[in-house]
Design a protein around this motif. Structure first.
Motif, PDB file in Angstrom:
ATOM      1  N   ARG A 106       0.845  -1.187   0.000  1.00  0.00           N
ATOM      2  CA  ARG A 106       0.000   0.000   0.000  1.00  0.00           C
ATOM      3  C   ARG A 106       0.888   1.247   0.000  1.00  0.00           C
ATOM      4  NH1 ARG A 106      -2.690  -3.582  -1.104  1.00  0.00           N
ATOM      5  NH2 ARG A 106      -4.640  -4.324  -0.179  1.00  0.00           N
ATOM      6  N   TYR A 107       0.364   2.327  -0.582  1.00  0.00           N
ATOM      7  CA  TYR A 107       1.148   3.551  -0.746  1.00  0.00           C
ATOM      8  C   TYR A 107       0.291   4.766  -0.393  1.00  0.00           C
ATOM      9  CZ  TYR A 107       3.458   0.091  -3.659  1.00  0.00           C
ATOM     10  OH  TYR A 107       4.033  -1.066  -4.114  1.00  0.00           O
ATOM     11  N   ARG A 108       0.937   5.738   0.225  1.00  0.00           N
ATOM     12  CA  ARG A 108       0.294   7.033   0.429  1.00  0.00           C
ATOM     13  C   ARG A 108       1.193   8.101  -0.178  1.00  0.00           C
ATOM     14  NH1 ARG A 108      -1.322  10.440   5.957  1.00  0.00           N
ATOM     15  NH2 ARG A 108      -2.214  12.206   4.800  1.00  0.00           N
ATOM     16  N   LYS A 109       0.753   8.660  -1.282  1.00  0.00           N
ATOM     17  CA  LYS A 109       1.535   9.687  -1.958  1.00  0.00           C
ATOM     18  C   LYS A 109       1.451  11.009  -1.198  1.00  0.00           C
ATOM     19  CE  LYS A 109       0.889   7.699  -6.580  1.00  0.00           C
ATOM     20  NZ  LYS A 109       0.409   7.942  -7.971  1.00  0.00           N
ATOM     21  N   LEU A 110       2.575  11.724  -1.221  1.00  0.00           N
ATOM     22  CA  LEU A 110       2.648  13.028  -0.565  1.00  0.00           C
ATOM     23  C   LEU A 110       3.100  14.057  -1.601  1.00  0.00           C
ATOM     24  CD1 LEU A 110       4.461  11.753   2.650  1.00  0.00           C
ATOM     25  CD2 LEU A 110       2.016  12.174   2.380  1.00  0.00           C
ATOM     26  N   PRO A 111       2.242  14.356  -2.582  1.00  0.00           N
ATOM     27  CA  PRO A 111       2.640  15.180  -3.726  1.00  0.00           C
ATOM     28  C   PRO A 111       3.063  16.592  -3.355  1.00  0.00           C
ATOM     29  CG  PRO A 111       0.264  14.865  -3.699  1.00  0.00           C
ATOM     30  CD  PRO A 111       0.820  13.943  -2.676  1.00  0.00           C
ATOM     31  N   HIS A 112       2.603  17.117  -2.230  1.00  0.00           N
ATOM     32  CA  HIS A 112       2.997  18.468  -1.840  1.00  0.00           C
ATOM     33  C   HIS A 112       4.468  18.540  -1.438  1.00  0.00           C
ATOM     34  CE1 HIS A 112       1.947  16.365   1.862  1.00  0.00           C
ATOM     35  NE2 HIS A 112       2.602  17.283   2.555  1.00  0.00           N
ATOM     36  N   LEU A 113       5.085  17.348  -1.241  1.00  0.00           N
ATOM     37  CA  LEU A 113       6.499  17.298  -0.883  1.00  0.00           C
ATOM     38  C   LEU A 113       7.387  16.886  -2.054  1.00  0.00           C
ATOM     39  CD1 LEU A 113       6.198  15.574   2.617  1.00  0.00           C
ATOM     40  CD2 LEU A 113       6.555  18.000   2.125  1.00  0.00           C
ATOM     41  N   GLY A 114       6.779  16.466  -3.145  1.00  0.00           N
ATOM     42  CA  GLY A 114       7.544  16.030  -4.306  1.00  0.00           C
ATOM     43  C   GLY A 114       6.795  14.941  -5.047  1.00  0.00           C
ATOM     44  N   ALA A 115       7.058  14.816  -6.336  1.00  0.00           N
ATOM     45  CA  ALA A 115       6.292  13.893  -7.180  1.00  0.00           C
ATOM     46  C   ALA A 115       6.406  12.447  -6.727  1.00  0.00           C
ATOM     47  CB  ALA A 115       6.741  14.031  -8.630  1.00  0.00           C
ATOM     48  N   GLY A 116       7.579  12.034  -6.230  1.00  0.00           N
ATOM     49  CA  GLY A 116       7.756  10.626  -5.886  1.00  0.00           C
ATOM     50  C   GLY A 116       7.721  10.320  -4.411  1.00  0.00           C
ATOM     51  N   VAL A 117       7.432  11.310  -3.554  1.00  0.00           N
ATOM     52  CA  VAL A 117       7.478  11.094  -2.110  1.00  0.00           C
ATOM     53  C   VAL A 117       6.250  10.294  -1.676  1.00  0.00           C
ATOM     54  CG1 VAL A 117       7.672  12.170   0.151  1.00  0.00           C
ATOM     55  CG2 VAL A 117       8.712  13.259  -1.848  1.00  0.00           C
ATOM     56  N   THR A 118       6.494   9.136  -1.076  1.00  0.00           N
ATOM     57  CA  THR A 118       5.410   8.203  -0.780  1.00  0.00           C
ATOM     58  C   THR A 118       5.711   7.410   0.479  1.00  0.00           C
ATOM     59  OG1 THR A 118       5.054   7.926  -3.169  1.00  0.00           O
ATOM     60  CG2 THR A 118       4.025   6.309  -1.721  1.00  0.00           C
ATOM     61  N   ASN A 119       4.742   7.355   1.377  1.00  0.00           N
ATOM     62  CA  ASN A 119       4.819   6.398   2.472  1.00  0.00           C
ATOM     63  C   ASN A 119       4.491   5.015   1.917  1.00  0.00           C
ATOM     64  OD1 ASN A 119       5.329   8.424   4.335  1.00  0.00           O
ATOM     65  ND2 ASN A 119       3.186   8.608   4.966  1.00  0.00           N
ATOM     66  N   VAL A 120       5.204   3.998   2.384  1.00  0.00           N
ATOM     67  CA  VAL A 120       5.022   2.645   1.867  1.00  0.00           C
ATOM     68  C   VAL A 120       4.722   1.693   3.020  1.00  0.00           C
ATOM     69  CG1 VAL A 120       6.049   0.765   0.538  1.00  0.00           C
ATOM     70  CG2 VAL A 120       6.652   3.137   0.002  1.00  0.00           C
ATOM     71  N   ALA A 121       3.719   0.830   2.831  1.00  0.00           N
ATOM     72  CA  ALA A 121       3.358  -0.159   3.847  1.00  0.00           C
ATOM     73  C   ALA A 121       3.248  -1.533   3.202  1.00  0.00           C
ATOM     74  CB  ALA A 121       2.039   0.215   4.511  1.00  0.00           C
ATOM     75  N   LEU A 122       3.991  -2.484   3.734  1.00  0.00           N
ATOM     76  CA  LEU A 122       3.933  -3.865   3.275  1.00  0.00           C
ATOM     77  C   LEU A 122       3.431  -4.739   4.426  1.00  0.00           C
ATOM     78  CD1 LEU A 122       6.096  -2.473   1.386  1.00  0.00           C
ATOM     79  CD2 LEU A 122       7.151  -4.725   1.176  1.00  0.00           C
ATOM     80  N   ALA A 123       2.613  -5.716   4.092  1.00  0.00           N
ATOM     81  CA  ALA A 123       2.136  -6.667   5.093  1.00  0.00           C
ATOM     82  C   ALA A 123       1.888  -7.997   4.407  1.00  0.00           C
ATOM     83  CB  ALA A 123       0.861  -6.171   5.756  1.00  0.00           C
ATOM     84  N   GLY A 124       2.141  -9.061   5.131  1.00  0.00           N
ATOM     85  CA  GLY A 124       1.917 -10.364   4.521  1.00  0.00           C
ATOM     86  C   GLY A 124       2.442 -11.505   5.357  1.00  0.00           C
ATOM     87  N   GLU A 125       2.914 -12.548   4.649  1.00  0.00           N
ATOM     88  CA  GLU A 125       3.266 -13.799   5.312  1.00  0.00           C
ATOM     89  C   GLU A 125       4.522 -14.390   4.686  1.00  0.00           C
ATOM     90  OE1 GLU A 125       1.076 -18.090   6.351  1.00  0.00           O
ATOM     91  OE2 GLU A 125       0.181 -16.669   4.949  1.00  0.00           O
ATOM     92  N   PHE A 126       5.333 -14.985   5.526  1.00  0.00           N
ATOM     93  CA  PHE A 126       6.479 -15.751   5.057  1.00  0.00           C
ATOM     94  C   PHE A 126       6.058 -17.194   4.792  1.00  0.00           C
ATOM     95  CE2 PHE A 126       8.501 -12.397   7.618  1.00  0.00           C
ATOM     96  CZ  PHE A 126       9.473 -11.950   6.740  1.00  0.00           C
ATOM     97  N   TRP A 127       6.890 -17.913   4.058  1.00  0.00           N
ATOM     98  CA  TRP A 127       6.622 -19.333   3.827  1.00  0.00           C
ATOM     99  C   TRP A 127       6.673 -20.127   5.136  1.00  0.00           C
ATOM    100  CZ3 TRP A 127       4.423 -21.578  -0.153  1.00  0.00           C
ATOM    101  CH2 TRP A 127       4.452 -20.940  -1.380  1.00  0.00           C
ATOM    102  N   SER A 128       7.370 -19.595   6.137  1.00  0.00           N
ATOM    103  CA  SER A 128       7.430 -20.267   7.438  1.00  0.00           C
ATOM    104  C   SER A 128       6.092 -20.225   8.169  1.00  0.00           C
ATOM    105  CB  SER A 128       8.485 -19.586   8.319  1.00  0.00           C
ATOM    106  OG  SER A 128       8.096 -18.250   8.621  1.00  0.00           O
TER     107      SER A 128
END
Length: 343
Positions: free
Chosen positions: A197-219
Motif C-alpha cells: 500500500r502507498y500514500r503519496k505526498l505530492p505536496h512534498l515532491g512527485a515521488g514522495v510516498t509512504n510505503v506499507a507492506l504486510a503479509g506472510e512468510f513461507w514459514s
C-alpha cells in the motif's frame, strides 16, 4: 604470500564503513596487503589510499585487476553501477564483495548470479554487503528467532523505517530494501505473499510516498514493514513477537538517534534482557556496530580458509525482487517456494 585486497569505489560508504574495517583487518591479520583502490576520480582514490593504508591507486578497474591479481575485490560503487561492474569482475573470476543493492531489478540480480556461475556449475565466491545482516545485535536476534521458529513460537515480525527529508525516488532500492532484507534474515524464510500500500505526498515532491507492506512468510510467520521518508526522526526498529516472547531492536546506523543501538528481550510482561549495541559488538565504533567489520572480515576469512562465504547473490535475489515491486508500485507480490539453502 599476502592476501591481496582491492577496492573499487572510494565514495562515502567506503570512507564511513568499509575503509576503517580494512584498516583494522590488515592490522589484525599481518599477512594481508591492502593492494590498491580504484576510483574514476584519482584524487579521491589517493586520499582513500592514504587514509586507510592502500599501496596503489588506479582510475581503471581493468588495469587494477590485471596488475594486482587480488584475492578479493570489494565493489563499493553507487547503486546504478553495481550490477554491470559486479558481473564484469565476477566474469574475470575474482571473489567479490559487492555493496547493496545487487542490481535495481530482479533481472540485474540474476545477471550477477549468472556471472558468478562457473562453467562447471560451481560459484565464484561472493557476498552482498547487506550490513544489517552483520550488525551484532541483528546476529544475536537472528539466533533467538531461529530457536523460536524451530519451536513454533515465532508469530510476527515488524519493521519500521523513518527518514528525514528523503524526497528522492530511491526509496525502494537504496533504503526500503534494508527492511525487506533484514526481515527475511530474521525470519529465516522467504516471502510467500505481500500486500503493498502507498500514500503519496505530492505536496512534498512527485515521488514522495509512504510505503506499507504486510503479509506472510513461507514459514507461516506474518510481518509488517512501514517506510516513512519524511518522518521527524531517522531510525530503524524491529520487533519480533512470539509465544510469551517479544524482542525489540533499535538498529544503529550513522545518523540514527538510536545509535549505537539496543536489543531488549521481554517475557511475562517483564524485560529480562536489555543490551546496548556497543556491548553486544564489543566495541562502540560505528563501523563495528553497523556490521561493516564483520561483513568484510568474515568474507576475507572464509576465502583464506577455502570455505564458501555465506550471504551470496542467490540469497539476495528475492529482496531485490520485492524492492522492485515497490518501485513499480505493485499492490500484490507472490513469491515462489524455494528451498532456503545458504549460498
Amino acid at each position: 604470500m599476502a592476501f591481496k585486497i582491492c577496492v573499487v569505489g572510494c565514495g562515502g560508504i567506503a570512507w564511513r564503513g568499509h575503509g576503517p574495517a580494512y584498516r583494522r583487518y590488515a592490522a589484525e591479520h599481518p599477512v594481508t596487503e591492502l593492494a590498491a583502490c580504484v576510483d574514476i576520480d584519482r584524487e579521491k582514490a589517493s586520499a582513500f589510499a592514504e587514509e586507510f593504508g592502500f599501496a596503489r591507486t588506479y582510475d581503471q578497474v581493468e588495469e587494477a585487476l590485471e596488475k594486482e591479481r587480488p584475492d578479493a575485490v570489494c565493489l563499493l560503487v553507487p547503486a546504478p553501477y553495481i550490477a554491470a561492474s559486479a558481473a564484469a569482475i565476477l566474469e574475470k573470476g575474482y571473489p567479490l564483495l559487492m555493496e547493496k543493492p545487487p542490481g535495481v531489478s530482479k533481472e540485474e540480480a540474476l545477471q550477477i548470479s549468472a556471472a558468478a556461475r562457473r562453467s562447471d556449475g560451481s560459484e565464484i565466491p561472493n557476498r552482498v554487503a547487506f550490513n544489517r545482516r552483520y550488525m551484532p545485535i541483528v546476529v544475536q536476534a537472528r539466533s533467538l528467532a531461529e530457536q523460536w521458529m524451530d519451536e513454533g513460537r515465532l508469530h510476527h515480525l515488524a519493521y519500521n523505517i523513518g527518514r528525514v527529508g528523503r524526497t528522492d525516488d530511491e526509496d525502494a532500492s537504496v533504503t526500503l530494501i534494508h527492511g525487506i532484507d533484514t526481515l527475511r534474515e530474521l525470519a529465516g524464510s522467504d516471502y510467500r505473499d505481500i500486500r503493498l500500500r502507498y500514500r503519496k505526498l505530492p505536496h512534498l515532491g512527485a515521488g514522495v510516498t509512504n510505503v506499507a507492506l504486510a503479509g506472510e512468510f513461507w514459514s507461516g510467520a506474518t510481518f509488517s514493514l512501514n517506510y516513512y521518508p519524511v518522518a521527524g526522526a531517522v531510525y530503524e526498529r524491529a520487533e519480533l513477537l512470539g509465544e510469551n516472547v517479544t524482542l525489540r531492536l533499535k538498529l544503529p546506523f550513522w545518523t540514527s538517534y538510536d545509535s549505537p543501538g539496543s536489543v531488549e528481550l521481554w517475557s511475562g510482561n517483564g524485560r529480562i534482557a536489555d543490551d546496548e549495541g556497543a556491548a553486544v559488538a564489543g566495541l562502540e565504533e560505528p563501523y563495528v556496530v553497523n556490521g561493516f567489520y564483520e561483513e568484510n572480515a568474515s568474507f576475507f576469512n572464509a576465502l583464506r580458509a577455502g570455505r564458501k562465504p555465506t550471504g551470496g547473490i542467490v540469497t539476495a535475489i528475492q529482496s531485490v525482487e520485492v524492492a522492485e515491486a515497490v518501485y513499480q508500485r505493485a499492490t500484490r507480490y507472490t513469491g515462489a517456494l524455494i528451498e532456503r539453502v545458504e549460498a
